[in-house]
Design a protein around this motif. Sequence first.
Motif, PDB file in Angstrom:
ATOM      1  N   ARG A 247       5.429  -6.865   0.390  1.00  0.00           N
ATOM      2  CA  ARG A 247       5.675  -8.301  -0.448  1.00  0.00           C
ATOM      3  C   ARG A 247       4.356  -9.346  -0.545  1.00  0.00           C
ATOM      4  O   ARG A 247       3.920  -9.713  -1.483  1.00  0.00           O
ATOM      5  CB  ARG A 247       6.983  -9.261   0.036  1.00  0.00           C
ATOM      6  N   LEU A 248       3.729  -9.207   0.609  1.00  0.00           N
ATOM      7  CA  LEU A 248       2.646  -9.940   0.741  1.00  0.00           C
ATOM      8  C   LEU A 248       1.440  -9.357  -0.034  1.00  0.00           C
ATOM      9  O   LEU A 248       0.550 -10.076  -0.325  1.00  0.00           O
ATOM     10  CB  LEU A 248       2.248 -10.207   2.327  1.00  0.00           C
ATOM     11  N   GLU A 249       1.316  -7.883   0.390  1.00  0.00           N
ATOM     12  CA  GLU A 249       0.131  -7.362  -0.104  1.00  0.00           C
ATOM     13  C   GLU A 249       0.163  -6.828  -1.430  1.00  0.00           C
ATOM     14  O   GLU A 249      -0.918  -6.871  -2.469  1.00  0.00           O
ATOM     15  CB  GLU A 249      -0.188  -6.135   0.694  1.00  0.00           C
ATOM     16  N   ARG A 250       1.323  -6.636  -1.959  1.00  0.00           N
ATOM     17  CA  ARG A 250       1.479  -6.071  -3.326  1.00  0.00           C
ATOM     18  C   ARG A 250       2.481  -6.689  -4.415  1.00  0.00           C
ATOM     19  O   ARG A 250       2.538  -6.504  -5.402  1.00  0.00           O
ATOM     20  CB  ARG A 250       2.043  -4.723  -3.120  1.00  0.00           C
ATOM     21  N   GLY A 251       3.210  -7.873  -3.663  1.00  0.00           N
ATOM     22  CA  GLY A 251       4.131  -8.464  -4.475  1.00  0.00           C
ATOM     23  C   GLY A 251       5.405  -7.813  -4.835  1.00  0.00           C
ATOM     24  O   GLY A 251       6.232  -8.261  -5.621  1.00  0.00           O
ATOM     25  N   ARG A 252       5.593  -6.631  -4.086  1.00  0.00           N
ATOM     26  CA  ARG A 252       6.910  -5.743  -4.487  1.00  0.00           C
ATOM     27  C   ARG A 252       7.098  -5.211  -3.199  1.00  0.00           C
ATOM     28  O   ARG A 252       6.175  -4.858  -2.198  1.00  0.00           O
ATOM     29  CB  ARG A 252       6.833  -4.944  -5.699  1.00  0.00           C
ATOM     30  N   VAL A 253       8.164  -4.420  -3.249  1.00  0.00           N
ATOM     31  CA  VAL A 253       8.733  -3.475  -2.067  1.00  0.00           C
ATOM     32  C   VAL A 253       9.076  -2.257  -2.719  1.00  0.00           C
ATOM     33  O   VAL A 253       9.070  -1.881  -3.937  1.00  0.00           O
ATOM     34  CB  VAL A 253      10.023  -4.035  -1.389  1.00  0.00           C
ATOM     35  N   TRP A 254       9.067  -1.075  -1.905  1.00  0.00           N
ATOM     36  CA  TRP A 254       9.375   0.099  -2.178  1.00  0.00           C
ATOM     37  C   TRP A 254      10.758   0.107  -2.852  1.00  0.00           C
ATOM     38  O   TRP A 254      11.617  -0.138  -2.267  1.00  0.00           O
ATOM     39  CB  TRP A 254       9.127   1.132  -0.968  1.00  0.00           C
ATOM     40  N   THR A 255      10.734   1.231  -3.777  1.00  0.00           N
ATOM     41  CA  THR A 255      12.036   1.588  -4.499  1.00  0.00           C
ATOM     42  C   THR A 255      12.713   2.614  -3.498  1.00  0.00           C
ATOM     43  O   THR A 255      12.200   3.226  -2.817  1.00  0.00           O
ATOM     44  CB  THR A 255      12.072   1.923  -5.978  1.00  0.00           C
ATOM     45  N   ARG A 256      13.962   2.827  -3.693  1.00  0.00           N
ATOM     46  CA  ARG A 256      14.697   4.039  -3.112  1.00  0.00           C
ATOM     47  C   ARG A 256      13.940   5.462  -3.622  1.00  0.00           C
ATOM     48  O   ARG A 256      13.778   6.348  -2.854  1.00  0.00           O
ATOM     49  CB  ARG A 256      16.129   3.925  -3.455  1.00  0.00           C
ATOM     50  N   GLU A 257      13.546   5.527  -4.801  1.00  0.00           N
ATOM     51  CA  GLU A 257      13.005   6.674  -5.445  1.00  0.00           C
ATOM     52  C   GLU A 257      11.653   6.856  -4.462  1.00  0.00           C
ATOM     53  O   GLU A 257      11.067   7.973  -4.271  1.00  0.00           O
ATOM     54  CB  GLU A 257      12.481   6.614  -6.643  1.00  0.00           C
ATOM     55  N   GLU A 258      10.902   5.694  -4.576  1.00  0.00           N
ATOM     56  CA  GLU A 258       9.500   5.714  -3.424  1.00  0.00           C
ATOM     57  C   GLU A 258       9.621   6.123  -2.359  1.00  0.00           C
ATOM     58  O   GLU A 258       8.641   6.916  -1.574  1.00  0.00           O
ATOM     59  CB  GLU A 258       8.790   4.600  -3.796  1.00  0.00           C
ATOM     60  N   PHE A 259      11.006   5.809  -1.524  1.00  0.00           N
ATOM     61  CA  PHE A 259      11.047   6.238  -0.133  1.00  0.00           C
ATOM     62  C   PHE A 259      11.335   7.689  -0.248  1.00  0.00           C
ATOM     63  O   PHE A 259      10.685   8.358   0.632  1.00  0.00           O
ATOM     64  CB  PHE A 259      12.198   5.472   0.452  1.00  0.00           C
ATOM     65  N   MET A 260      11.932   8.201  -1.351  1.00  0.00           N
ATOM     66  CA  MET A 260      12.263   9.593  -1.480  1.00  0.00           C
ATOM     67  C   MET A 260      10.957  10.293  -1.330  1.00  0.00           C
ATOM     68  O   MET A 260      10.797  11.432  -0.964  1.00  0.00           O
ATOM     69  CB  MET A 260      13.264   9.779  -2.564  1.00  0.00           C
ATOM     70  N   LEU A 261      10.193   9.946  -2.288  1.00  0.00           N
ATOM     71  CA  LEU A 261       8.831  10.470  -2.595  1.00  0.00           C
ATOM     72  C   LEU A 261       8.156  10.638  -1.229  1.00  0.00           C
ATOM     73  O   LEU A 261       7.231  11.731  -0.914  1.00  0.00           O
ATOM     74  CB  LEU A 261       8.034   9.821  -3.802  1.00  0.00           C
ATOM     75  N   GLY A 262       8.003   9.484  -0.722  1.00  0.00           N
ATOM     76  CA  GLY A 262       7.196   9.421   0.725  1.00  0.00           C
ATOM     77  C   GLY A 262       7.990  10.560   1.680  1.00  0.00           C
ATOM     78  O   GLY A 262       7.236  11.091   2.482  1.00  0.00           O
ATOM     79  N   PHE A 263       9.336  10.627   1.722  1.00  0.00           N
ATOM     80  CA  PHE A 263       9.751  11.497   2.549  1.00  0.00           C
ATOM     81  C   PHE A 263       9.549  13.120   2.218  1.00  0.00           C
ATOM     82  O   PHE A 263       9.105  13.691   3.000  1.00  0.00           O
ATOM     83  CB  PHE A 263      11.512  11.459   2.609  1.00  0.00           C
ATOM     84  N   THR A 264       9.415  13.414   0.831  1.00  0.00           N
ATOM     85  CA  THR A 264       8.781  14.529   0.392  1.00  0.00           C
ATOM     86  C   THR A 264       7.363  14.846   0.794  1.00  0.00           C
ATOM     87  O   THR A 264       7.252  16.025   1.207  1.00  0.00           O
ATOM     88  CB  THR A 264       9.002  14.606  -1.095  1.00  0.00           C
ATOM     89  N   GLY A 265       6.784  13.772   0.906  1.00  0.00           N
ATOM     90  CA  GLY A 265       5.223  14.143   1.289  1.00  0.00           C
ATOM     91  C   GLY A 265       5.460  14.461   2.864  1.00  0.00           C
ATOM     92  O   GLY A 265       4.679  15.198   3.354  1.00  0.00           O
ATOM     93  N   ASP A 266       6.211  13.688   3.480  1.00  0.00           N
ATOM     94  CA  ASP A 266       6.383  13.840   5.100  1.00  0.00           C
ATOM     95  C   ASP A 266       6.918  15.159   5.299  1.00  0.00           C
ATOM     96  O   ASP A 266       6.172  15.877   6.220  1.00  0.00           O
ATOM     97  CB  ASP A 266       7.193  13.110   5.771  1.00  0.00           C
ATOM     98  N   VAL A 267       7.745  15.624   4.495  1.00  0.00           N
ATOM     99  CA  VAL A 267       8.175  17.252   4.983  1.00  0.00           C
ATOM    100  C   VAL A 267       7.277  18.195   4.610  1.00  0.00           C
ATOM    101  O   VAL A 267       6.886  19.283   5.102  1.00  0.00           O
ATOM    102  CB  VAL A 267       9.621  17.470   3.937  1.00  0.00           C
ATOM    103  N   GLY A 268       6.048  17.892   3.266  1.00  0.00           N
ATOM    104  CA  GLY A 268       5.130  18.854   3.209  1.00  0.00           C
ATOM    105  C   GLY A 268       4.077  18.758   4.638  1.00  0.00           C
ATOM    106  O   GLY A 268       3.793  19.846   5.081  1.00  0.00           O
TER     107      GLY A 268
END
Length: 340
Positions: A247-268
Amino acid sequence: MAADQHQPHPLLRLFLDAADGRFPPADGGVTVLGPLPRGLECSVAFTGHAVIATSLPPEEVDELEPDGFGGSLTPDVLRGLAGPDGAIGCVDATLTARGTGGPPRLHERTGLEDHPRVRLALELRTRVRTFGDDRGLVTLADGLAGRRELSVELNDPAQSGGHGTGRSLIRDALTLVPAGEPVFAAVSPGNARSLRAFLAADFTPIASESVLRPSRTPRVRVPPAADLEELRHRAVHVHDLYDELNRLERGRVWTREEFMLGFTGDVGDLAKLVMAEEGAREVRGGRGALEHELADCLWSVLILAHRYGVPLAEAYHRTMDELDSDIGARIAAAEHAHDR
């Protein structure tokens, strides 16, 4: 966790501000930040203020009694931060200069992965590139907290020392950095010849630092017998911190879809580390990186369950009960068929 891959470490901003002449307040205080990527930690002493990047909670750092007047780099504090079996780097002077840009005066060199200077750079830094000529070798890389770092080594220090060779090599190395862009160097004060060369090439001291590779027995960071609910509470706490930071740096928070994409990157990333553990490919980081990535993946699972309102402990036990019953029945059927 997953967001670490997309956000610079806050220590980077402090280095960049110092390069512009803006320093933390000289109040004797200590700022405690989270650990650096790749299992590294550090203690940095600016004038009158210290910054410690560590996985230890602030209250445990306070118990070591560091201070901003050089007390964050005492042997007792560094050993307390690193743990009894951790590695402590020497205390270096932190220097900075500006790239000069223009036509590069040094040619890139490859195939030097076994050179001691390059091996050290690969252990501590990313995006390591090597340059040089008959005077010596230069490495340029993303170093502590992601800052651009430069290091040099003369081919024959005994013959070249005192003749301006190091100074000329450093100045030529600055042509590899875009004009005006900050570049940093960590130089041991005991290496007086190297320190003089960097100072003569217009590098300015801004701090002192020590890089740590800790190895410590956990002190209730995660209780040894922690159940899933304890892990969930810890994961949600870190999730809420990320929300505040975004919120401080970008004015928004991650969506659920973005958490899933981050998880996919971690699995890779985890897949690559597992292949490295089995000897199928080369990936830097070793066992520590594998442990970190597994924890990242667990964090993502816990947060996805939190964001979708899934009672994960109940779902887990229910699923294990179903699998236990199903697999047990299939084993019994297979054994019966084998005995006929």
